[in-house]
Design an enzyme around this catalytic site. Structure first.
Site, PDB file in Angstrom:
ATOM      1  N   ALA A 193       0.698  -1.267  -0.005  1.00  0.00           N
ATOM      2  CA  ALA A 193       0.044   0.013   0.004  1.00  0.00           C
ATOM      3  C   ALA A 193       0.731   1.260  -0.060  1.00  0.00           C
ATOM      4  O   ALA A 193       0.475   2.371   0.519  1.00  0.00           O
ATOM      5  CB  ALA A 193      -0.919  -0.051   1.300  1.00  0.00           C
TER       6      ALA A 193
ATOM      7  N   ARG B 163      -4.066   8.601  -9.814  1.00  0.00           N
ATOM      8  CA  ARG B 163      -5.298   8.800 -10.505  1.00  0.00           C
ATOM      9  C   ARG B 163      -6.770   9.088  -9.742  1.00  0.00           C
ATOM     10  O   ARG B 163      -7.799   9.461 -10.097  1.00  0.00           O
ATOM     11  CB  ARG B 163      -5.776   7.528 -11.431  1.00  0.00           C
ATOM     12  CG  ARG B 163      -4.873   7.340 -12.716  1.00  0.00           C
ATOM     13  CD  ARG B 163      -5.101   6.174 -13.553  1.00  0.00           C
ATOM     14  NE  ARG B 163      -4.347   5.268 -13.008  1.00  0.00           N
ATOM     15  CZ  ARG B 163      -4.482   3.809 -13.236  1.00  0.00           C
ATOM     16  NH1 ARG B 163      -5.551   3.518 -14.018  1.00  0.00           N
ATOM     17  NH2 ARG B 163      -3.829   2.937 -12.588  1.00  0.00           N
TER      18      ARG B 163
ATOM     19  N   ASP C  19      -5.368  -2.069  -2.460  1.00  0.00           N
ATOM     20  CA  ASP C  19      -6.450  -1.334  -3.196  1.00  0.00           C
ATOM     21  C   ASP C  19      -7.440  -2.262  -3.752  1.00  0.00           C
ATOM     22  O   ASP C  19      -8.076  -1.942  -4.877  1.00  0.00           O
ATOM     23  CB  ASP C  19      -5.834  -0.360  -4.210  1.00  0.00           C
ATOM     24  CG  ASP C  19      -5.108  -1.271  -5.291  1.00  0.00           C
ATOM     25  OD1 ASP C  19      -4.882  -2.276  -5.256  1.00  0.00           O
ATOM     26  OD2 ASP C  19      -4.636  -0.312  -6.125  1.00  0.00           O
TER      27      ASP C  19
ATOM     28  N   GLY D 245      -0.893  -7.491 -15.475  1.00  0.00           N
ATOM     29  CA  GLY D 245       0.080  -8.580 -15.896  1.00  0.00           C
ATOM     30  C   GLY D 245      -0.521  -9.727 -16.379  1.00  0.00           C
ATOM     31  O   GLY D 245      -1.827 -10.266 -15.886  1.00  0.00           O
TER      32      GLY D 245
ATOM     33  N   TYR E 278     -29.936  29.825  23.126  1.00  0.00           N
ATOM     34  CA  TYR E 278     -28.467  30.491  23.224  1.00  0.00           C
ATOM     35  C   TYR E 278     -28.751  31.912  23.456  1.00  0.00           C
ATOM     36  O   TYR E 278     -29.688  32.782  22.724  1.00  0.00           O
ATOM     37  CB  TYR E 278     -28.163  30.277  21.735  1.00  0.00           C
ATOM     38  CG  TYR E 278     -26.492  30.674  21.513  1.00  0.00           C
ATOM     39  CD1 TYR E 278     -25.723  30.543  22.407  1.00  0.00           C
ATOM     40  CD2 TYR E 278     -26.415  31.324  20.282  1.00  0.00           C
ATOM     41  CE1 TYR E 278     -24.435  30.972  22.017  1.00  0.00           C
ATOM     42  CE2 TYR E 278     -25.289  31.854  20.037  1.00  0.00           C
ATOM     43  CZ  TYR E 278     -24.107  31.558  20.922  1.00  0.00           C
ATOM     44  OH  TYR E 278     -22.752  31.928  20.590  1.00  0.00           O
TER      45      TYR E 278
END
Ligand code: UD1
Ligand code: CA
Length: 502
Positions: free
Chosen positions: A18, A24, A111, A148, A394
């Site tokens: 990692a 990208r 990933d 690959g 408030y």
């Protein structure tokens, strides 16, 4: 987590790669820290690996390493790769961190969030059942661009893996791709990693070259098949969204199988850590996020976002945004309701339409039905808050609390100017500004007394439709006399003080 698998199938180490930048994604967030369904990309990979009960879980980090390391769970640790010289280099650094490890080393990318424990366990079992020194997860894809390729002999034996950048046109036509997920035997791997070269188009140490080296030496290499989607990596935001859809479908299908009714699975997003009991119903367009839990018989949706919210049995939540809220059993929320952190609704309470509540407790059976803001309040049991009420919490500097007792009935359009207390069984009049405590059982009235100025419209708005209507109301037979003008008898308000709402 208990592990039913025999100890021999526990890998010595899992190495997750990692360190890459993930350019990208075009993001300042490291790629593996992008989130889907409440978990990072790397978190999904770690979750798939955790049941394998590996002796070591190592994450090779580089780009954004501080943030990636900080995200790791207790059972994993990081190994720093300062410069990314390739997957072989990354794996080598990891093995240098565990010099004594023997047995099976699983290597996979950080990933690939769709990988399942099941596939990894099958890879390890196949590896350990054979004499192979490497078992490679592969799959056939329609478009192998970028991956690959697995090169085999005519007889089908693996020869090597060639990277897309280095492949010939004939090799690029191969559709069997390397998933980047491997089971290796530790010792031969150490030797092979030490012998890798950078003599390739990308000038990197390719982990994939180990396969060809083994084949050349006559060491046995095996292939294990994965389903196509499981091996898909995430390189850009379109792939992130595609992976999220796959995980969404898995999660929703899992919940349907365990008894949750989901009417439109494609519009329902349930984070990985959400828990739902059987016989809950999830209607269209619902996002259940974080540590949200939903008890049996509850119905959520349509159109709800629940973040870290607890929903009790039988509750009904529709068109609501709820963040860190506790919704009790049989409560009704919405439609169109915003529950902010610290909201606690007791059993059978109601937070109705156009109601916002924060840091407030609404007791059992109490209702805030319409158009109200409840902030920093405690409301007892079986009380009713009138429509259009604001808890004025408030003062411009500090927040203050309002306490409303049980069985109280507050009028519509009240302002509770905190700090203020309304006792048990008390009432307040509609339109009141309640700035002082109302004792138990009292009626609090905090508004100007009304007075009517008779004949004002016919005198001051003579000739208007309103004046004519007033004249007809005063004299239904219609004598036809125009109404007379004149001044109000007691010096009534000048025109400018009369708000007509126009
Ligand atoms: C790699 C494989 C390829 C396979 C593909 C599957 C190699 C040489 N190629 O290619 O055969 O089809 O995965 O997705 O292994 N990483 C590091 N340090 C580095 C380089 C990479 O930690 O020095 C990490 C990356 O962050 C990433 C993983 O390793 O998580 C894979 O690297 P990447 O550059 O994406 O390899 P691919 O070119 O996709
Ligand atoms: Ca990749």
């Amino acid at each position: 987590m208990s592990d039913p698998r025999p100890a021999t199938h526990r890998p010595a180490a899992v190495v997750i790669l990692a360190a890459g930048e993930g350019t990208r994604m075009r993001s300042t967030t490291p790629k593996v820290l992008h989130r889907l369904l409440g978990r990072t990309l790397l978190g999904h990979v770690l979750a798939a690996c955790e049941p394998l009960a590996a002796g070591h879980t190592l994450v090779v980090v580089g780009h954004g390493r501080e943030a990636v390391t900080a995200s790791l769970p207790g059972h994993a640790r990081s190994v720093v790769q300062h410069d990314q010289h390739g997957t072989g280099h990354a794996t080598r650094l990891a093995l240098e961190d565990i010099p004594a490890a023997q047995g099976t080393i699983v290597v996979l990318p950080g990933d690939a969030p769709l990988l399942t424990t099941d596939t990894l366990a099958r890879l390890i079992a196949a590896h350990e059942a054979s004499t192979a020194v490497a078992t490679v997860l592969t799959t056939e894809v329609a478009d192998p661009t970028g991956y690959g390729r697995v090169i085999r002999t005519a007889a089908g034996d693996v020869v090597r893996i060639v990277e897309h950048a280095d492949a010939t046109p004939a090799e690029r036509a191969v559709r069997e791709i390397n998933a980047g997920v491997y089971a290796f035997t530790a010792e031969p791997l150490r030797q092979a990693l030490g012998a890798l070269s950078t003599d390739n188009v990308q000038g990197e140490e390719y982990l994939t070259d180990v396969i060809g080296m083994y084949v050349d030496k006559g060491l046995p290499v095996r292939i294990a098949a994965a389903g196509p989607r499981e091996t898909e990596g995430v390189n850009d935001r379109a792939q992130l969204a595609a992976a999220a859809r796959v995980i969404r479908d898995r999660i929703v299908t899992g919940w349907m199988r365990s008894g949750v009714a989901v009417l439109d699975p494609e519009t329902v997003w349930i984070d990985v850590d959400v828990r739902l009991e059987p016989d809950t119903t999830v209607l269209p367009n619902v996002q259940l996020q974080g540590a949200t839990t939903v008890a049996a018989g509850a119905t959520i949706g349509p159109d709800c976002t629940l973040i870290d919210t607890v929903v009790g049995a039988g509750a009904r939540v529709q068109r609501a945004h709820c963040d860190r809220a506790e919704i009790g059993a049989d409560v009704s929320v919405g439609p169109y309701c915003y529950l902010r952190p610290g909201t606690r609704l007791g059993p059978a309470a109601k937070a109705g339409s156009f109601v916002e509540i924060k840091a407030s407790e609404i007791g059992a059976g109490s209702k805030v039905p319409h158009l109200s803001y409840v902030g920093d309040a405690t409301v007892g049991e079986h009380s009713n808050i009138g429509a259009g009420t604001v808890f004025v919490n408030y003062d411009g500097v500090a927040k203050h609390r309002t306490v409303i007792g049980s069985h109280a009935r507050t009028g519509a359009d009240n302002m509770f100017v905190a700090p203020v207390t309304v006792g048990d069984g008390a009432y307040t009049a509609a339109g009141s500004v309640i700035a002082q405590d109302v004792p138990a059982g009292a009626l609090g009235i905090g508004r100007a007394r009304q007075r009517n100025i008779e004949g004002w419209v016919e005198r001051r708005r003579a000739g208007t439709a309103a004046a004519n209507a007033a004249a007809r109301a005063a004299d239904p037979q219609g004598s036809g006399h125009p109404p007379d003008g004149g001044q109000p008898p007691d010096g009534g308000p000048a025109d400018g003080e009369v708000g007509t709402g126009r």
